[in-house]
Enzyme design. Structure first.
Site, short mmCIF file in Angstrom:
data_model
loop_
_atom_site.label_atom_id
_atom_site.label_comp_id
_atom_site.label_asym_id
_atom_site.label_seq_id
_atom_site.Cartn_x
_atom_site.Cartn_y
_atom_site.Cartn_z
CB SER A 221 -0.80 0.23 1.30
OG SER A 221 -1.34 1.28 1.58
CG HIS B 214 -3.77 -1.89 -1.44
ND1 HIS B 214 -4.98 -2.49 -1.85
CD2 HIS B 214 -4.15 -0.87 -0.50
CE1 HIS B 214 -5.83 -2.10 -1.06
NE2 HIS B 214 -5.39 -1.22 -0.26
CG ASP C 208 -5.08 2.35 0.95
OD1 ASP C 208 -5.92 1.46 0.73
OD2 ASP C 208 -4.05 2.11 1.34
CG MET D 222 -8.46 6.83 2.46
SD MET D 222 -7.48 6.98 4.09
CE MET D 222 -6.89 5.56 3.95
CG HIS E 289 -9.11 -0.03 -0.58
ND1 HIS E 289 -8.63 -0.32 0.95
CD2 HIS E 289 -10.44 -0.24 -0.19
CE1 HIS E 289 -9.40 -0.61 1.71
NE2 HIS E 289 -10.63 -0.40 1.22
CG MET F 163 -11.25 2.92 2.02
SD MET F 163 -9.78 2.95 2.96
CE MET F 163 -8.62 3.19 1.66
CG MET G 226 -11.54 -2.98 5.21
SD MET G 226 -9.98 -2.52 4.43
CE MET G 226 -9.01 -1.88 5.82
CG ASP H 14 -5.92 -3.00 3.29
OD1 ASP H 14 -4.99 -2.78 3.97
OD2 ASP H 14 -6.59 -2.09 2.52
#
Ligand code: DX5
Ligand code: ZN
Length: 217
Positions: free
Chosen positions: A7, A32, A34, A36, A65, A67, A138, A176
């Site tokens: 990540s 990966h 992330d 957000m 990913h 979020m 998660m 994760d």
């Protein structure tokens, strides 16, 4: 063999291209990413422009990913920005929008995953499972790197392994949060196919050794 998806949340964003080359040379399988939004999770990270830049900088598989709240609004743009896999959260959208998001991502020729937060039971994924390329469990509350692995998520990983074997054998099971060599071993035993690791890979000088320790755990 289990895949490792470092990540970049724990990478040095000033040197992102070099960091990604580094994990490629160190044997990472995926990158990966992330994303957000400060709404679905209490943190803000990166978005579309960074994925566009990453796509130009590397041929590695971009495991994105999301979020973010109501991800169906942005899925197509993340595909066009260069993601190879988009993972949305089942808690973040209405069922009809999740179904349409799955269609949208597949129509773009990209892979689709759905993630569950720690408090969300595995069974909520059943209506979608046959259409998925990946399920993401998660093992921390989403939002931040460097948190402690929640050992009480191991039964959920086992349960999803069974459900995937029954309903969608080609679907990958990704874990994760808080993954280091010791917790990687437990995730593998529980049936994980892909392990995300941020701090364990990016916060150490020898990324090759870090990835090997997770993969061979
Ligand atoms: C947390 C993110 C994770 C995070 C993992 O919300 O989804 O991908 O970067 O970081 P570590 O491996 O440090 O727990
Ligand atoms: Zn993540």
């Amino acid at each position: 063999m289990v895949k490792v998806s470092p990540s970049i949340l724990s990478a040095d964003f000033c040197r992102l291209g070099t960091e990604v080359d580094d994990i490629r040379n160190a044997g990472a399988d995926y990158v990966h990413v992330d994303v957000m939004d400060g709404i679905f999770v209490p943190n803000i990270s990166i978005g579309l422009p960074v994925i566009e830049s990453l796509r130009k900088a590397t041929d590695m598989f971009l495991d994105v990913h999301l979020m973010i709240d109501r991800p169906h609004r942005y899925a197509e743009r993340f595909c066009k920005a260069g993601a190879d896999l988009i993972t949305i959260h089942v808690e973040a959208d209405q069922p009809q929008d999740i179904f349409s998001c799955i269609e949208t991502v597949k129509a773009q020729g990209k892979k689709i995953g759905i993630s569950v937060k720690p408090q969300t039971p595995a069974s909520v994924l059943l209506p979608y499972l046959e259409q998925l390329d990946l399920v993401l469990v998660m093992t921390v509350e989403p939002g931040f790197g460097g948190q402690k692995f929640m050992y009480d998520m191991l039964p959920k990983i086992e349960e999803l392994r069974q459900l995937i074997n029954q309903h969608a054998p080609a679907c990958e099971l990704e874990v994760d949060g808080g993954v280091y060599a010791n917790t990687a071993r437990l995730c593998k035993q529980a049936g994980a196919d892909v392990l995300v690791a941020g701090s364990a890979v990016f916060k150490v000088p020898d990324r090759e050794e870090a990835i090997r320790m997770i993969r061979d755990a």
